[in-house]
Design a protein around this motif. Structure first.
Motif, PDB file in Angstrom:
ATOM      1  N   GLU A 247       0.889  -1.090   0.097  1.00  0.00           N
ATOM      2  CA  GLU A 247       0.101  -0.071   0.040  1.00  0.00           C
ATOM      3  C   GLU A 247       0.898   1.142   0.005  1.00  0.00           C
ATOM      4  OE1 GLU A 247      -2.765  -0.414   3.172  1.00  0.00           O
ATOM      5  OE2 GLU A 247      -4.242  -1.429   2.022  1.00  0.00           O
ATOM      6  N   GLU A 248       2.071   1.232   0.391  1.00  0.00           N
ATOM      7  CA  GLU A 248       2.885   2.364   0.352  1.00  0.00           C
ATOM      8  C   GLU A 248       4.067   2.418  -0.581  1.00  0.00           C
ATOM      9  OE1 GLU A 248       4.509   2.523   4.383  1.00  0.00           O
ATOM     10  OE2 GLU A 248       2.250   2.610   5.449  1.00  0.00           O
ATOM     11  N   THR A 249       3.732   1.642  -1.756  1.00  0.00           N
ATOM     12  CA  THR A 249       4.865   1.774  -2.862  1.00  0.00           C
ATOM     13  C   THR A 249       4.818   3.209  -3.772  1.00  0.00           C
ATOM     14  OG1 THR A 249       4.697  -0.529  -3.231  1.00  0.00           O
ATOM     15  CG2 THR A 249       5.005   0.784  -5.268  1.00  0.00           C
ATOM     16  N   LEU A 250       6.021   3.538  -3.774  1.00  0.00           N
ATOM     17  CA  LEU A 250       6.422   4.499  -4.909  1.00  0.00           C
ATOM     18  C   LEU A 250       7.799   3.921  -5.482  1.00  0.00           C
ATOM     19  CD1 LEU A 250       6.081   7.314  -5.994  1.00  0.00           C
ATOM     20  CD2 LEU A 250       8.146   7.943  -4.415  1.00  0.00           C
ATOM     21  N   GLU A 251       7.643   3.921  -7.002  1.00  0.00           N
ATOM     22  CA  GLU A 251       8.695   3.662  -7.767  1.00  0.00           C
ATOM     23  C   GLU A 251       8.606   4.586  -8.608  1.00  0.00           C
ATOM     24  OE1 GLU A 251       9.415  -0.384  -9.019  1.00  0.00           O
ATOM     25  OE2 GLU A 251       8.189  -1.311  -7.541  1.00  0.00           O
ATOM     26  N   ILE A 252      10.096   5.061  -8.909  1.00  0.00           N
ATOM     27  CA  ILE A 252      10.398   6.318  -9.861  1.00  0.00           C
ATOM     28  C   ILE A 252      11.700   6.050 -10.233  1.00  0.00           C
ATOM     29  CG2 ILE A 252      10.984   7.558  -7.836  1.00  0.00           C
ATOM     30  CD1 ILE A 252       9.740  10.128  -9.507  1.00  0.00           C
ATOM     31  N   SER A 253      11.843   6.450 -11.570  1.00  0.00           N
ATOM     32  CA  SER A 253      13.082   6.521 -12.300  1.00  0.00           C
ATOM     33  C   SER A 253      13.044   7.252 -13.520  1.00  0.00           C
ATOM     34  CB  SER A 253      13.499   5.034 -12.549  1.00  0.00           C
ATOM     35  OG  SER A 253      12.629   4.335 -13.604  1.00  0.00           O
ATOM     36  N   GLU A 254      14.173   7.882 -14.232  1.00  0.00           N
ATOM     37  CA  GLU A 254      14.239   8.131 -15.750  1.00  0.00           C
ATOM     38  C   GLU A 254      14.565   7.205 -16.581  1.00  0.00           C
ATOM     39  OE1 GLU A 254      15.527  12.470 -17.439  1.00  0.00           O
ATOM     40  OE2 GLU A 254      16.200  12.052 -15.494  1.00  0.00           O
ATOM     41  N   ASN A 255      13.754   6.840 -17.287  1.00  0.00           N
ATOM     42  CA  ASN A 255      14.416   5.786 -18.325  1.00  0.00           C
ATOM     43  C   ASN A 255      14.151   6.335 -19.715  1.00  0.00           C
ATOM     44  OD1 ASN A 255      14.542   4.111 -15.789  1.00  0.00           O
ATOM     45  ND2 ASN A 255      12.332   3.537 -16.255  1.00  0.00           N
ATOM     46  N   ILE A 256      15.010   5.568 -20.665  1.00  0.00           N
ATOM     47  CA  ILE A 256      14.906   5.639 -22.298  1.00  0.00           C
ATOM     48  C   ILE A 256      13.221   5.090 -22.637  1.00  0.00           C
ATOM     49  CG2 ILE A 256      15.486   4.842 -24.131  1.00  0.00           C
ATOM     50  CD1 ILE A 256      18.402   4.844 -23.115  1.00  0.00           C
ATOM     51  N   SER A 257      12.548   6.018 -23.165  1.00  0.00           N
ATOM     52  CA  SER A 257      11.279   5.604 -23.534  1.00  0.00           C
ATOM     53  C   SER A 257      11.253   4.348 -24.424  1.00  0.00           C
ATOM     54  CB  SER A 257      10.534   6.550 -23.924  1.00  0.00           C
ATOM     55  OG  SER A 257      10.389   7.691 -22.884  1.00  0.00           O
ATOM     56  N   SER A 258      10.323   3.595 -24.392  1.00  0.00           N
ATOM     57  CA  SER A 258      10.067   2.383 -25.531  1.00  0.00           C
ATOM     58  C   SER A 258       8.897   1.983 -25.439  1.00  0.00           C
ATOM     59  CB  SER A 258      11.085   1.290 -25.028  1.00  0.00           C
ATOM     60  OG  SER A 258      10.883   0.558 -23.741  1.00  0.00           O
ATOM     61  N   HIS A 259       8.543   0.859 -26.709  1.00  0.00           N
ATOM     62  CA  HIS A 259       7.066   0.586 -26.703  1.00  0.00           C
ATOM     63  C   HIS A 259       6.781  -0.284 -25.444  1.00  0.00           C
ATOM     64  CE1 HIS A 259       3.641  -1.170 -28.530  1.00  0.00           C
ATOM     65  NE2 HIS A 259       4.241  -2.376 -27.785  1.00  0.00           N
ATOM     66  N   ILE A 260       5.646  -0.123 -24.821  1.00  0.00           N
ATOM     67  CA  ILE A 260       5.142  -0.934 -23.679  1.00  0.00           C
ATOM     68  C   ILE A 260       3.794  -1.397 -23.953  1.00  0.00           C
ATOM     69  CG2 ILE A 260       4.658  -0.994 -21.173  1.00  0.00           C
ATOM     70  CD1 ILE A 260       6.865   0.712 -20.710  1.00  0.00           C
ATOM     71  N   SER A 261       3.618  -2.760 -24.141  1.00  0.00           N
ATOM     72  CA  SER A 261       2.359  -3.157 -24.361  1.00  0.00           C
ATOM     73  C   SER A 261       1.220  -2.749 -23.433  1.00  0.00           C
ATOM     74  CB  SER A 261       2.268  -4.704 -24.625  1.00  0.00           C
ATOM     75  OG  SER A 261       3.274  -5.193 -25.515  1.00  0.00           O
TER      76      SER A 261
END
Length: 264
Positions: free
Chosen positions: A9-23
């Motif tokens: 319930e307390e999840t936070l995930e954050i990152s700066e990534n190269i953008s790509s196709h995601i289904s």
């Protein structure tokens, strides 16, 4: 980003990534996206939204969405998955409503939004920073909600075969699962279901299922102390040999090597 995984319930995930196709996928978190280089196409339901550098978007929980990149140049974005509990005070709207257009153009993005995103990148996965994360999420929601025209989420959700497929995989990917069983449970033919995977997701059933399992396994590798064997079992793989093979094919490293590299 991890499109499908079990989250606390307390999840936070954050990152700066190269953008790509995601289904197409969905999850219980809200997803925040800020384009930092190039462009990005955000799809929600049947709509596709173009995003330029500096644009910001929020995908509300339980909405099928996907990403495409048509720009040949470098494209990057900050991606954050945040539990709705971090947006207390906005929880009802997050669960029942969604923006008619989720994208805020760069000139309209308040400086506080970018400040909060950059600040959260400094503390991406530390449970002791939960209060700080919540404060930053509250700032982002306070600065963006007045700019959205909210509509009932049921107007963009769908009971069609694509929605059923994504929802079913999200709920059952850690279990023993086959195409015939899934087709039977959804009440459709195997050939129709196969066409969804090949025509919409551009991959077959087994690959889509393994992608979901790998996303969850990566989450456990990075954010738990479980052994590789335990993670393999929890993610739903039939054997550690299969797990190692598909992991190597996707990440060009073994699960143990991946864990060590990412932690470094």
């Amino acid at each position: 980003m991890r499109p499908i995984y079990e989250e606390n319930e307390e999840t936070l995930e954050i990152s700066e990534n190269i953008s790509s196709h995601i289904s197409p996928h969905l999850h219980k978190s809200m997803e925040l996206v800020s384009v930092t280089e190039g462009t990005l196409e955000l799809g929600i339901g049947t709509e596709l939204y173009h995003m330029e550098k500096g644009d910001f978007a929020i995908i509300f929980p339980e909405l099928i969405h996907h990403y495409q990149v048509f720009n040949q140049n470098s494209c990057k974005a900050i991606y954050a998955l945040a539990s709705p509990i971090l947006g207390s005070g906005y929880t009802k709207d997050l669960q029942q409503m969604c923006p008619a257009n989720p994208v805020i153009p760069a000139p309209d993005v308040h400086p506080d939004v970018n400040y909060a995103l950059r600040s959260m990148l400094v503390y991406p996965a530390l449970s002791q920073e939960h209060v700080l994360h919540q404060a930053f999420i509250q700032i982002i929601l306070a600065r963006t909600f007045p700019l959205f025209h909210l509509i009932d989420k049921s107007t963009v959700e769908s009971d069609d075969i694509i929605y059923q497929t994504v929802s079913y995989i999200a709920a059952h990917y850690t279990e023993e699962l086959t195409l015939p069983k899934m087709a039977h449970d959804l009440g459709i033919s195997q050939s129709s279901l196969s066409r969804v995977f090949s025509g919409t997701f551009h991959m077959n059933f087994n690959r889509y299922l393994n992608e979901a399992r790998l996303d969850y396994a990566c989450n456990l590798l990075l954010h738990s102390n479980h052994t590789v064997l335990d993670i393999c079992i929890q993610a739903g793989f039939e054997s550690q040999r299969t797990f190692n093979r598909v992991f190597q094919e996707r990440y060009h490293a073994s699960p143990r090597e991946y864990r060590n590299q990412m932690k470094k």
